[in-house]
Design a protein around this motif. Structure first.
Motif, PDB file in Angstrom:
ATOM      1  N   TRP A  35     -36.051  -7.872  19.149  1.00 45.07           N
ATOM      2  CA  TRP A  35     -35.483  -7.645  17.828  1.00 45.07           C
ATOM      3  C   TRP A  35     -35.991  -8.708  16.872  1.00 45.07           C
ATOM      4  O   TRP A  35     -35.934  -9.903  17.179  1.00 45.07           O
ATOM      5  CB  TRP A  35     -33.959  -7.720  17.920  1.00 45.07           C
ATOM      6  N   ALA A  93     -30.260 -11.951   1.037  1.00 45.90           N
ATOM      7  CA  ALA A  93     -29.979 -12.438   2.392  1.00 45.90           C
ATOM      8  C   ALA A  93     -31.248 -12.976   3.061  1.00 45.90           C
ATOM      9  O   ALA A  93     -31.198 -13.949   3.806  1.00 45.90           O
ATOM     10  CB  ALA A  93     -29.366 -11.318   3.224  1.00 45.90           C
TER      11      ALA A  93
ATOM     12  N   MET B  42     -21.577   4.363  -2.934  1.00 42.97           N
ATOM     13  CA  MET B  42     -22.340   3.256  -3.513  1.00 42.97           C
ATOM     14  C   MET B  42     -21.504   1.981  -3.467  1.00 42.97           C
ATOM     15  O   MET B  42     -22.003   0.909  -3.111  1.00 42.97           O
ATOM     16  CB  MET B  42     -22.756   3.572  -4.953  1.00 42.97           C
ATOM     17  N   PHE B  45     -21.517   0.697   0.014  1.00 47.43           N
ATOM     18  CA  PHE B  45     -22.823   0.129   0.370  1.00 47.43           C
ATOM     19  C   PHE B  45     -22.976  -1.271  -0.223  1.00 47.43           C
ATOM     20  O   PHE B  45     -23.513  -2.173   0.416  1.00 47.43           O
ATOM     21  CB  PHE B  45     -23.963   1.028  -0.142  1.00 47.43           C
ATOM     22  N   VAL B  46     -22.514  -1.433  -1.461  1.00 47.00           N
ATOM     23  CA  VAL B  46     -22.606  -2.752  -2.109  1.00 47.00           C
ATOM     24  C   VAL B  46     -21.719  -3.750  -1.365  1.00 47.00           C
ATOM     25  O   VAL B  46     -22.119  -4.903  -1.125  1.00 47.00           O
ATOM     26  CB  VAL B  46     -22.220  -2.646  -3.605  1.00 47.00           C
ATOM     27  N   ILE B  49     -23.572  -4.706   1.862  1.00 44.85           N
ATOM     28  CA  ILE B  49     -24.739  -5.582   1.685  1.00 44.85           C
ATOM     29  C   ILE B  49     -24.292  -6.989   1.249  1.00 44.85           C
ATOM     30  O   ILE B  49     -24.940  -7.981   1.579  1.00 44.85           O
ATOM     31  CB  ILE B  49     -25.773  -4.932   0.714  1.00 44.85           C
ATOM     32  N   ARG B  52     -23.035  -8.577   4.398  1.00 43.01           N
ATOM     33  CA  ARG B  52     -24.189  -8.873   5.254  1.00 43.01           C
ATOM     34  C   ARG B  52     -24.832 -10.199   4.828  1.00 43.01           C
ATOM     35  O   ARG B  52     -25.191 -11.016   5.674  1.00 43.01           O
ATOM     36  CB  ARG B  52     -25.207  -7.734   5.165  1.00 43.01           C
ATOM     37  N   ALA B  53     -24.960 -10.371   3.514  1.00 42.22           N
ATOM     38  CA  ALA B  53     -25.563 -11.620   3.020  1.00 42.22           C
ATOM     39  C   ALA B  53     -24.691 -12.823   3.392  1.00 42.22           C
ATOM     40  O   ALA B  53     -25.200 -13.904   3.669  1.00 42.22           O
ATOM     41  CB  ALA B  53     -25.749 -11.539   1.507  1.00 42.22           C
ATOM     42  N   LEU B  56     -24.989 -13.162   7.771  1.00 42.97           N
ATOM     43  CA  LEU B  56     -26.273 -12.569   8.172  1.00 42.97           C
ATOM     44  C   LEU B  56     -26.488 -12.578   9.688  1.00 42.97           C
ATOM     45  O   LEU B  56     -26.879 -11.556  10.266  1.00 42.97           O
ATOM     46  CB  LEU B  56     -27.422 -13.303   7.466  1.00 42.97           C
ATOM     47  N   ASP B  60     -26.901  -9.319  11.976  1.00 44.38           N
ATOM     48  CA  ASP B  60     -28.156  -9.114  12.712  1.00 44.38           C
ATOM     49  C   ASP B  60     -27.902  -8.891  14.199  1.00 44.38           C
ATOM     50  O   ASP B  60     -28.444  -7.973  14.805  1.00 44.38           O
ATOM     51  CB  ASP B  60     -29.076 -10.330  12.524  1.00 44.38           C
ATOM     52  N   GLN B  63     -26.152  -5.520  14.714  1.00 40.54           N
ATOM     53  CA  GLN B  63     -27.015  -4.358  14.419  1.00 40.54           C
ATOM     54  C   GLN B  63     -27.950  -4.055  15.594  1.00 40.54           C
ATOM     55  O   GLN B  63     -28.304  -2.896  15.825  1.00 40.54           O
ATOM     56  CB  GLN B  63     -27.830  -4.654  13.161  1.00 40.54           C
ATOM     57  N   GLN B  64     -28.307  -5.098  16.351  1.00 36.18           N
ATOM     58  CA  GLN B  64     -29.176  -4.907  17.519  1.00 36.18           C
ATOM     59  C   GLN B  64     -28.549  -3.994  18.551  1.00 36.18           C
ATOM     60  O   GLN B  64     -29.242  -3.462  19.411  1.00 36.18           O
ATOM     61  CB  GLN B  64     -29.438  -6.241  18.202  1.00 36.18           C
ATOM     62  N   PRO B 190     -30.702   4.232   6.924  1.00 42.20           N
ATOM     63  CA  PRO B 190     -31.498   2.998   6.847  1.00 42.20           C
ATOM     64  C   PRO B 190     -30.642   1.751   6.655  1.00 42.20           C
ATOM     65  O   PRO B 190     -30.973   0.687   7.169  1.00 42.20           O
ATOM     66  CB  PRO B 190     -32.415   3.234   5.637  1.00 42.20           C
ATOM     67  N   LEU B 191     -29.543   1.912   5.935  1.00 42.61           N
ATOM     68  CA  LEU B 191     -28.697   0.742   5.660  1.00 42.61           C
ATOM     69  C   LEU B 191     -28.115   0.174   6.961  1.00 42.61           C
ATOM     70  O   LEU B 191     -28.165  -1.038   7.192  1.00 42.61           O
ATOM     71  CB  LEU B 191     -27.568   1.152   4.704  1.00 42.61           C
ATOM     72  N   LEU B 194     -31.671   0.616  10.126  1.00 43.95           N
ATOM     73  CA  LEU B 194     -33.075   0.219  10.002  1.00 43.95           C
ATOM     74  C   LEU B 194     -33.310  -1.121   9.322  1.00 43.95           C
ATOM     75  O   LEU B 194     -34.151  -1.900   9.769  1.00 43.95           O
ATOM     76  CB  LEU B 194     -33.863   1.311   9.252  1.00 43.95           C
ATOM     77  N   LEU B 195     -32.621  -1.374   8.221  1.00 39.18           N
ATOM     78  CA  LEU B 195     -32.896  -2.603   7.465  1.00 39.18           C
ATOM     79  C   LEU B 195     -32.345  -3.806   8.205  1.00 39.18           C
ATOM     80  O   LEU B 195     -31.141  -3.946   8.368  1.00 39.18           O
ATOM     81  CB  LEU B 195     -32.280  -2.505   6.064  1.00 39.18           C
ATOM     82  N   ARG B 196     -33.233  -4.696   8.651  1.00 41.91           N
ATOM     83  CA  ARG B 196     -32.782  -5.869   9.380  1.00 41.91           C
ATOM     84  C   ARG B 196     -33.596  -7.092   8.994  1.00 41.91           C
ATOM     85  O   ARG B 196     -34.659  -6.977   8.452  1.00 41.91           O
ATOM     86  CB  ARG B 196     -32.870  -5.638  10.881  1.00 41.91           C
TER      87      ARG B 196
END
Lengths: 97, 196
Positions: A35, A93, B42, B45-46, B49, B52-53, B56, B60, B63-64, B190-191, B194-196
């Motif tokens: 990953w 991020a 929306m 999603f905001v 994100i 997530r920030a 992180l 991460d 999500q794996q 994707p959110l 996929l996005l990592r």
């Protein structure tokens, strides 16, 4: 009653949507072992592909192409804004945190 | 005729008399729902994100544990289901009621397959002790996908209803809802995966 897209147009759109799904999966490097964070270009490609797919669903599947420019702009604008916000949060991020 | 009802040359308005909504194809109220749902998602999603920030490494590592291939497969299932629903609209417009019902049944079948894959994903998470309370990421994962899944289930009910009361207006309205479910998944996949 608005003019419908027709079977041929729908099939072409479906093919494009499926192909773009594969593109986004490949650009997200699902084939790699282990990953790791995506390169920025891969993440950008995933977002761009997502935006295009959403636009196609709106214009063809939902037949918004039959509407006025203002409505097309409003719905595509919402999708674009959503993806811009997602991208901004993702970049923050990655680059700042 | 209001200012909104001015037809463009050579193209009649799909819904005359609906004011600003008169230029939208299909049932104008469904477009109001689509707009509201897009705004609601929306906002989620905001929130995602932003969280997530703030967390992180947690996001991460969590999500794996998702399977992006399953998510991709489900994307293709929904896109194909959307195609069948669009075919159903074409069929009902041509007056082919039996064919319309067949396409609707195919679309609903793929909707059920989407649900089965989602349930498989959920149960495989529960089996290893991952629940919505595990952490913030999984709170979002289960919350967002379950909210979307609820829309899929409602969409299946709508497809069933319009297979019974088959008319152009009904099928167009249910199809618009189904495509909205598709559209939201296109953004969700994707959110979360996929996005990592």
């Amino acid at each position: 009653m608005a003019t419908l897209p027709g079977k041929r147009h729908l099939l072409i759109t479906w093919g494009v949507l499926i192909a773009l799904t594969v593109v986004s999966m490949v650009s997200a490097r699902l084939d790699q072992d282990g990953w790791q964070a995506l390169p920025l270009w891969s993440a950008a490609l995933v977002v761009l592909v997502t935006g295009f797919k959403a636009q196609q669903i709106l214009l063809v599947y939902l037949n918004l192409r039959q509407s006025t420019g203002a409505w097309k702009g409003a719905f595509i604008g919402i999708i674009t804004l959503t993806l811009l916000l997602i991208s901004a949060g993702y970049l923050y991020a990655r680059l700042v945190v | 005729m209001s200012q909104y009802d001015q037809p463009q040359p050579g193209r009649p308005l799909p819904n005359p008399g609906w004011g600003p909504l008169s230029a939208l194809p299909g049932n104008p109220l469904m477009w109001v729902l689509i707009l509201s749902e897009l705004v609601v998602f929306m906002a989620f999603f905001v929130l995602y994100i932003t969280e997530r920030a703030a967390q992180l490494s947690l996001f991460d590592s969590s999500q794996q544990q998702l399977d992006p291939l399953m998510g991709g497969l489900n994307t293709m299932v929904l896109l194909t289901s959307g195609l069948f629903v669009a075919f159903a609209v074409e069929a009902v417009d041509a007056g082919k009621i039996r064919r319309t019902r067949q396409w609707l049944a195919c679309a609903a079948g793929l909707g059920v397959l989407f649900g089965a894959i989602k349930v498989f994903e959920y149960t495989s998470k529960f089996a290893v002790g991952i629940t919505p309370e595990t952490n913030t990421f999984f709170g979002f994962y289960f919350g967002l996908t379950a909210f979307h899944f609820a829309h899929v289930l409602f969409g299946l009910v709508l497809l069933g209803l319009v297979s019974w009361k088959t008319s152009l207006e009904n099928v167009e309205t249910a199809a618009a809802f189904w495509h909205m479910v598709d559209l939201i998944w296109i953004l969700l996949y994707p959110l979360l995966y996929l996005l990592r």
